[in-house]
Design a protein around this motif. Structure first.
Motif, PDB file in Angstrom:
ATOM      1  N   VAL A  53       0.874  -1.179   0.000  1.00  0.00           N
ATOM      2  CA  VAL A  53       0.000   0.000   0.000  1.00  0.00           C
ATOM      3  C   VAL A  53       0.906   1.223   0.000  1.00  0.00           C
ATOM      4  O   VAL A  53       1.809   1.351   0.840  1.00  0.00           O
ATOM      5  CB  VAL A  53      -0.922   0.018   1.232  1.00  0.00           C
ATOM      6  CG1 VAL A  53      -1.684   1.333   1.293  1.00  0.00           C
ATOM      7  CG2 VAL A  53      -1.900  -1.149   1.179  1.00  0.00           C
ATOM      8  N   LYS A  88      -3.964   7.147  -3.050  1.00  0.00           N
ATOM      9  CA  LYS A  88      -3.436   5.944  -2.420  1.00  0.00           C
ATOM     10  C   LYS A  88      -3.761   4.750  -3.298  1.00  0.00           C
ATOM     11  O   LYS A  88      -4.740   4.759  -4.030  1.00  0.00           O
ATOM     12  CB  LYS A  88      -4.048   5.767  -1.026  1.00  0.00           C
ATOM     13  CG  LYS A  88      -3.903   7.001  -0.132  1.00  0.00           C
ATOM     14  CD  LYS A  88      -4.789   6.904   1.080  1.00  0.00           C
ATOM     15  CE  LYS A  88      -4.749   8.192   1.883  1.00  0.00           C
ATOM     16  NZ  LYS A  88      -5.504   9.275   1.237  1.00  0.00           N
ATOM     17  N   LEU A  90      -3.261   0.158  -3.866  1.00  0.00           N
ATOM     18  CA  LEU A  90      -2.760  -1.174  -3.570  1.00  0.00           C
ATOM     19  C   LEU A  90      -1.986  -1.637  -4.792  1.00  0.00           C
ATOM     20  O   LEU A  90      -2.503  -1.605  -5.917  1.00  0.00           O
ATOM     21  CB  LEU A  90      -3.915  -2.134  -3.285  1.00  0.00           C
ATOM     22  CG  LEU A  90      -3.538  -3.614  -3.137  1.00  0.00           C
ATOM     23  CD1 LEU A  90      -2.709  -3.843  -1.885  1.00  0.00           C
ATOM     24  CD2 LEU A  90      -4.791  -4.486  -3.114  1.00  0.00           C
ATOM     25  N   LEU A 107      -7.116   3.313  -4.309  1.00  0.00           N
ATOM     26  CA  LEU A 107      -7.938   3.376  -3.106  1.00  0.00           C
ATOM     27  C   LEU A 107      -8.588   4.754  -2.986  1.00  0.00           C
ATOM     28  O   LEU A 107      -8.096   5.735  -3.541  1.00  0.00           O
ATOM     29  CB  LEU A 107      -7.079   3.096  -1.870  1.00  0.00           C
ATOM     30  CG  LEU A 107      -6.334   1.757  -1.880  1.00  0.00           C
ATOM     31  CD1 LEU A 107      -5.423   1.663  -0.664  1.00  0.00           C
ATOM     32  CD2 LEU A 107      -7.318   0.592  -1.917  1.00  0.00           C
ATOM     33  N   LEU A 113      -5.014   5.931   5.880  1.00  0.00           N
ATOM     34  CA  LEU A 113      -4.443   4.600   6.005  1.00  0.00           C
ATOM     35  C   LEU A 113      -3.892   4.383   7.408  1.00  0.00           C
ATOM     36  O   LEU A 113      -3.302   5.285   8.003  1.00  0.00           O
ATOM     37  CB  LEU A 113      -3.331   4.402   4.986  1.00  0.00           C
ATOM     38  CG  LEU A 113      -3.781   4.308   3.525  1.00  0.00           C
ATOM     39  CD1 LEU A 113      -2.582   4.362   2.606  1.00  0.00           C
ATOM     40  CD2 LEU A 113      -4.580   3.033   3.277  1.00  0.00           C
ATOM     41  N   PRO A 117      -1.231  -1.150   7.675  1.00  0.00           N
ATOM     42  CA  PRO A 117      -2.479  -1.141   6.905  1.00  0.00           C
ATOM     43  C   PRO A 117      -2.783  -2.366   6.060  1.00  0.00           C
ATOM     44  O   PRO A 117      -3.781  -2.365   5.355  1.00  0.00           O
ATOM     45  CB  PRO A 117      -2.255   0.063   5.979  1.00  0.00           C
ATOM     46  CG  PRO A 117      -0.792   0.032   5.699  1.00  0.00           C
ATOM     47  CD  PRO A 117      -0.148  -0.459   6.973  1.00  0.00           C
ATOM     48  N   LEU A 118      -1.953  -3.428   6.098  1.00  0.00           N
ATOM     49  CA  LEU A 118      -2.132  -4.459   5.084  1.00  0.00           C
ATOM     50  C   LEU A 118      -1.926  -5.854   5.643  1.00  0.00           C
ATOM     51  O   LEU A 118      -0.999  -6.107   6.403  1.00  0.00           O
ATOM     52  CB  LEU A 118      -1.138  -4.216   3.936  1.00  0.00           C
ATOM     53  CG  LEU A 118      -1.246  -5.114   2.703  1.00  0.00           C
ATOM     54  CD1 LEU A 118      -2.610  -4.973   2.038  1.00  0.00           C
ATOM     55  CD2 LEU A 118      -0.134  -4.773   1.712  1.00  0.00           C
ATOM     56  N   ALA A 127      -6.409  -9.295  -0.382  1.00  0.00           N
ATOM     57  CA  ALA A 127      -5.679  -8.329   0.433  1.00  0.00           C
ATOM     58  C   ALA A 127      -6.681  -7.638   1.340  1.00  0.00           C
ATOM     59  O   ALA A 127      -7.828  -7.379   0.937  1.00  0.00           O
ATOM     60  CB  ALA A 127      -4.977  -7.308  -0.454  1.00  0.00           C
ATOM     61  N   VAL A 129      -7.075  -4.233   3.564  1.00  0.00           N
ATOM     62  CA  VAL A 129      -6.507  -2.912   3.820  1.00  0.00           C
ATOM     63  C   VAL A 129      -7.248  -2.276   4.994  1.00  0.00           C
ATOM     64  O   VAL A 129      -8.484  -2.193   4.995  1.00  0.00           O
ATOM     65  CB  VAL A 129      -6.620  -2.006   2.580  1.00  0.00           C
ATOM     66  CG1 VAL A 129      -6.070  -0.610   2.886  1.00  0.00           C
ATOM     67  CG2 VAL A 129      -5.864  -2.625   1.405  1.00  0.00           C
ATOM     68  N   CYS A 131      -8.036   1.022   7.263  1.00  0.00           N
ATOM     69  CA  CYS A 131      -8.038   2.471   7.131  1.00  0.00           C
ATOM     70  C   CYS A 131      -9.072   3.071   8.075  1.00  0.00           C
ATOM     71  O   CYS A 131      -9.777   2.359   8.790  1.00  0.00           O
ATOM     72  CB  CYS A 131      -8.323   2.890   5.686  1.00  0.00           C
ATOM     73  SG  CYS A 131      -9.883   2.259   5.030  1.00  0.00           S
ATOM     74  N   GLN A 145     -11.069  -2.976   3.942  1.00  0.00           N
ATOM     75  CA  GLN A 145     -11.381  -3.184   2.530  1.00  0.00           C
ATOM     76  C   GLN A 145     -10.830  -4.549   2.113  1.00  0.00           C
ATOM     77  O   GLN A 145      -9.628  -4.802   2.272  1.00  0.00           O
ATOM     78  CB  GLN A 145     -10.775  -2.068   1.677  1.00  0.00           C
ATOM     79  CG  GLN A 145     -11.332  -0.689   2.014  1.00  0.00           C
ATOM     80  CD  GLN A 145     -10.887   0.373   1.017  1.00  0.00           C
ATOM     81  OE1 GLN A 145     -10.475   0.071  -0.097  1.00  0.00           O
ATOM     82  NE2 GLN A 145     -11.002   1.634   1.423  1.00  0.00           N
TER      83      GLN A 145
END
Length: 222
Positions: A53, A88, A90, A107, A113, A117-118, A127, A129, A131, A145
């Motif tokens: 990210v 932002k 991915l 994103l 974020l 964040p991942l 994945a 994410v 936030c 997400q």
């Protein structure tokens, strides 16, 4: 800003203000590196690609210095000094290929974020994410997400309770998620149904991070 070991434990990828670096886990020697925009989080996919990210586009791959660039501690990554949201994304980096990193999904600009964040769910190939949806202090809401790597446009969103979201992690069996944040708690979620399974309080401030240990227990940092 973050590191992640590959599934074999033989290589480790790190990220920061000057991009991505791949190193041998035993010797620490650098294998390869690419220069990108600031990368905030990294994770390995099941096919051993590096997911990341980043802020505003990854740019072209280029050699970078062997020394790690200095990083600046951040609370939440949101707005630059001019008050405008930063783009932002991915992205994915195939470490076995000479091609530069590429964008998987842009994103939403108006999210903040998380510092961690991942995560990657090997069971579903998604994945995850972490936030925060900005609002007045105390009214922010965390958001996860879920982005399928093979169909990134088919993403799904889960909005959590009040408070900034600091981190997300997946259990080794991919059945549970753990989040930590500004509600001073650690929350465990059913990864498939996404319902909350456990709410762990007792902290006296924000919980900065939480992960699953190999035996299934949870470690958190307040």
């Amino acid at each position: 800003m973050a590191i992640a070991f590959d599934p074999s434990g033989e290589r480790v990828v790190s990220c920061g203000r000057d991009g991505l670096r791949l190193r041998d886990a035993k010797s620490g020697s650098e294998i390869k590196a690419v220069k990108t925009a600031t990368v905030l989080g990294v994770a390995w996919s099941s096919d051993r690609h590096v997911l990341f990210v980043s802020w505003a586009g990854h740019g072209a791959a280029a050699p970078v210095r062997a020394a790690l660039a200095p990083t600046v501690p951040v609370r939440l990554v949101s707005w630059p000094g001019n008050g405008n949201p930063l783009p932002k994304e991915l992205g994915v980096w195939d470490v076995e290929d000479a091609a530069p990193p590429r964008t998987l999904k842009a994103l939403t600009d108006n999210i903040m974020l998380s510092p961690h964040p991942l995560a990657f769910d090997t069971a579903t190939g998604r994945a995850i994410v972490a936030c925060t949806l900005p609002d007045t202090i105390g009214n922010e809401r965390g958001q996860l997400q879920f982005i399928p790597i093979d169909k990134p446009d088919s993403s799904q969103v889960q909005t959590l309770g009040r408070g900034m979201l600091w981190s997300v992690a997946v259990s080794g069996d991919s059945k549970r998620l753990v989040t930590a944040g500004g509600d001073w708690c650690v929350n465990v979620w059913d990864a498939e149904r996404r319902g909350r399974m456990l709410h762990l309080g007792g902290h006296i401030d924000d919980v900065r991070g939480a992960v699953f240990l190999p035996d299934g227990r949870i470690a958190s940092v307040g």
